[in-house]
Design a protein around this motif. Structure first.
Motif, PDB file in Angstrom:
ATOM      1  N   ARG A  21     -22.706  10.550 -29.501  1.00 33.30           N
ATOM      2  CA  ARG A  21     -21.573  11.199 -28.839  1.00 33.30           C
ATOM      3  C   ARG A  21     -20.827  12.101 -29.812  1.00 33.30           C
ATOM      4  NH1 ARG A  21     -22.188   7.052 -25.417  1.00 33.30           N
ATOM      5  NH2 ARG A  21     -21.409   5.360 -26.695  1.00 33.30           N
ATOM      6  N   SER A  22     -20.683  11.659 -31.058  1.00 31.85           N
ATOM      7  CA  SER A  22     -19.971  12.481 -32.037  1.00 31.85           C
ATOM      8  C   SER A  22     -20.738  13.762 -32.348  1.00 31.85           C
ATOM      9  CB  SER A  22     -19.724  11.689 -33.324  1.00 31.85           C
ATOM     10  OG  SER A  22     -20.928  11.526 -34.052  1.00 31.85           O
ATOM     11  N   MET A  23     -22.069  13.731 -32.174  1.00 32.43           N
ATOM     12  CA  MET A  23     -22.904  14.904 -32.423  1.00 32.43           C
ATOM     13  C   MET A  23     -23.139  15.713 -31.144  1.00 32.43           C
ATOM     14  SD  MET A  23     -25.655  12.982 -34.877  1.00 32.43           S
ATOM     15  CE  MET A  23     -26.654  14.434 -35.161  1.00 32.43           C
ATOM     16  N   LYS A  24     -22.503  15.301 -30.038  1.00 30.55           N
ATOM     17  CA  LYS A  24     -22.628  15.969 -28.735  1.00 30.55           C
ATOM     18  C   LYS A  24     -24.053  15.879 -28.169  1.00 30.55           C
ATOM     19  CE  LYS A  24     -18.374  17.555 -28.974  1.00 30.55           C
ATOM     20  NZ  LYS A  24     -17.426  16.502 -28.908  1.00 30.55           N
ATOM     21  N   VAL A  25     -24.809  14.856 -28.602  1.00 29.19           N
ATOM     22  CA  VAL A  25     -26.143  14.617 -28.051  1.00 29.19           C
ATOM     23  C   VAL A  25     -26.016  13.834 -26.742  1.00 29.19           C
ATOM     24  CG1 VAL A  25     -28.363  13.456 -28.461  1.00 29.19           C
ATOM     25  CG2 VAL A  25     -27.228  14.695 -30.318  1.00 29.19           C
ATOM     26  N   TYR A  26     -25.088  12.879 -26.703  1.00 28.08           N
ATOM     27  CA  TYR A  26     -24.780  12.107 -25.501  1.00 28.08           C
ATOM     28  C   TYR A  26     -23.402  12.515 -25.006  1.00 28.08           C
ATOM     29  CZ  TYR A  26     -28.397   8.515 -26.519  1.00 28.08           C
ATOM     30  OH  TYR A  26     -29.560   7.819 -26.749  1.00 28.08           O
ATOM     31  N   GLY A  27     -23.217  12.377 -23.697  1.00 28.01           N
ATOM     32  CA  GLY A  27     -21.893  12.515 -23.129  1.00 28.01           C
ATOM     33  C   GLY A  27     -21.147  11.195 -23.264  1.00 28.01           C
ATOM     34  N   GLU A  28     -19.932  11.165 -22.749  1.00 26.93           N
ATOM     35  CA  GLU A  28     -19.149   9.925 -22.777  1.00 26.93           C
ATOM     36  C   GLU A  28     -19.896   8.842 -22.002  1.00 26.93           C
ATOM     37  OE1 GLU A  28     -16.405   9.150 -24.541  1.00 26.93           O
ATOM     38  OE2 GLU A  28     -16.859  11.107 -25.428  1.00 26.93           O
ATOM     39  N   GLU A  29     -19.798   7.622 -22.488  1.00 23.53           N
ATOM     40  CA  GLU A  29     -20.482   6.506 -21.829  1.00 23.53           C
ATOM     41  C   GLU A  29     -20.005   6.387 -20.389  1.00 23.53           C
ATOM     42  OE1 GLU A  29     -21.609   1.829 -22.611  1.00 23.53           O
ATOM     43  OE2 GLU A  29     -20.288   2.862 -24.002  1.00 23.53           O
ATOM     44  N   VAL A  30     -20.943   6.123 -19.488  1.00 23.06           N
ATOM     45  CA  VAL A  30     -20.644   5.973 -18.066  1.00 23.06           C
ATOM     46  C   VAL A  30     -20.710   4.487 -17.723  1.00 23.06           C
ATOM     47  CG1 VAL A  30     -21.429   6.504 -15.717  1.00 23.06           C
ATOM     48  CG2 VAL A  30     -21.567   8.251 -17.514  1.00 23.06           C
ATOM     49  N   ASN A  31     -19.627   3.969 -17.158  1.00 23.80           N
ATOM     50  CA  ASN A  31     -19.642   2.571 -16.730  1.00 23.80           C
ATOM     51  C   ASN A  31     -20.546   2.435 -15.513  1.00 23.80           C
ATOM     52  OD1 ASN A  31     -17.805   1.652 -18.691  1.00 23.80           O
ATOM     53  ND2 ASN A  31     -16.081   2.359 -17.452  1.00 23.80           N
ATOM     54  N   VAL A  32     -21.405   1.435 -15.554  1.00 19.01           N
ATOM     55  CA  VAL A  32     -22.325   1.208 -14.440  1.00 19.01           C
ATOM     56  C   VAL A  32     -21.911  -0.054 -13.701  1.00 19.01           C
ATOM     57  CG1 VAL A  32     -24.226   2.432 -15.548  1.00 19.01           C
ATOM     58  CG2 VAL A  32     -23.974  -0.029 -15.913  1.00 19.01           C
ATOM     59  N   ALA A  33     -22.399  -0.185 -12.493  1.00 21.11           N
ATOM     60  CA  ALA A  33     -22.026  -1.311 -11.642  1.00 21.11           C
ATOM     61  C   ALA A  33     -22.496  -2.636 -12.234  1.00 21.11           C
ATOM     62  CB  ALA A  33     -22.633  -1.126 -10.249  1.00 21.11           C
ATOM     63  N   GLU A  34     -21.749  -3.675 -11.946  1.00 23.12           N
ATOM     64  CA  GLU A  34     -22.192  -5.009 -12.341  1.00 23.12           C
ATOM     65  C   GLU A  34     -23.517  -5.276 -11.632  1.00 23.12           C
ATOM     66  OE1 GLU A  34     -20.390  -9.494 -12.217  1.00 23.12           O
ATOM     67  OE2 GLU A  34     -19.005  -7.800 -12.242  1.00 23.12           O
ATOM     68  N   GLY A  35     -24.446  -5.853 -12.333  1.00 24.27           N
ATOM     69  CA  GLY A  35     -25.770  -6.092 -11.754  1.00 24.27           C
ATOM     70  C   GLY A  35     -26.692  -4.893 -11.872  1.00 24.27           C
ATOM     71  N   ALA A  36     -26.275  -3.869 -12.620  1.00 25.11           N
ATOM     72  CA  ALA A  36     -27.127  -2.683 -12.808  1.00 25.11           C
ATOM     73  C   ALA A  36     -28.403  -3.084 -13.535  1.00 25.11           C
ATOM     74  CB  ALA A  36     -26.377  -1.631 -13.615  1.00 25.11           C
TER      75      ALA A  36
END
Length: 193
Positions: free
Chosen positions: A160-175
């Motif tokens: 994320r600091s290198m702009k390779v990933y975006g901000e983490e996305v919260n996923v549904a419980e049981g994902a």
């Protein structure tokens, strides 16, 4: 992580199948990577593939005359070029020795296993990106999902600091594990074009 070498060929086969399904009219389609349409994402893959291959061979990086955005690698033969590049990456990273010791990606020294996980992530995550852009699904083996999740979770902050990933996305419980991997890499598993 050399056990991940066995995951490369199946992930690459799924990825190559997605590539073969891309038509000329779909090159302008949006992808889950906000800054890339399909053409730009393919250009990204063709640009960085030789760098990853060189790192796997522990060889000097290719000389780049331009940056990624200026490279313009999507010509009429892009699919053939992409399939040959994919085959070379499978040849290199399908061998456990490519995952051992240290290597360089450009000027950055790092464990070779990190580069191997990057290649697996390119096939799996960008395969998903392309498939979603086209309204298709992708088949990710459970072992590959575990591997890319572990890598995305471990490398997330740095990526994320290198702009390779975006901000983490919260996923549904049981994902699923793969949905958690997508979220850790900054992708929304529910993304649609």
């Amino acid at each position: 992580m050399s056990e991940h070498a066995a995951l490369i060929a199946p992930a690459a086969a799924e990825f190559a199948g997605i590539l073969r399904g891309i038509g000329e009219t779909e090159l302008a389609a949006r992808t889950p990577c906000a800054e890339y349409d399909v053409r730009a994402l393919l250009n990204h893959l063709l640009y960085w593939g030789p760098w990853l291959e060189a790192a796997g061979r522990k060889a000097p990086p290719p000389e780049a005359a331009t940056g990624e955005a200026e490279a313009g690698l999507i010509g009429s033969d892009w699919l053939d070029v992409a399939e040959r590049q994919t085959a070379r990456l499978v040849e290199v990273f399908g061998a456990p020795e490519a995952w051992q010791g240290m290597t360089a990606l450009g000027t950055a020294q790092m464990p070779a296993s990190v580069v191997g996980d990057m290649v697996l992530g390119e096939f799996v995550f960008h395969g998903w990106d392309l498939a979603r852009a086209l309204g298709r699904t992708v088949d990710v083996a459970p072992e590959a999902a575990e591997a890319v999740y572990a890598s995305a979770a471990a490398m997330g902050e740095q990526a994320r600091s290198m702009k390779v990933y975006g901000e983490e996305v919260n996923v549904a419980e049981g994902a699923t594990t793969f949905e958690r991997a997508l979220g850790a890499s900054g992708r929304n598993p529910g993304w649609t074009p």
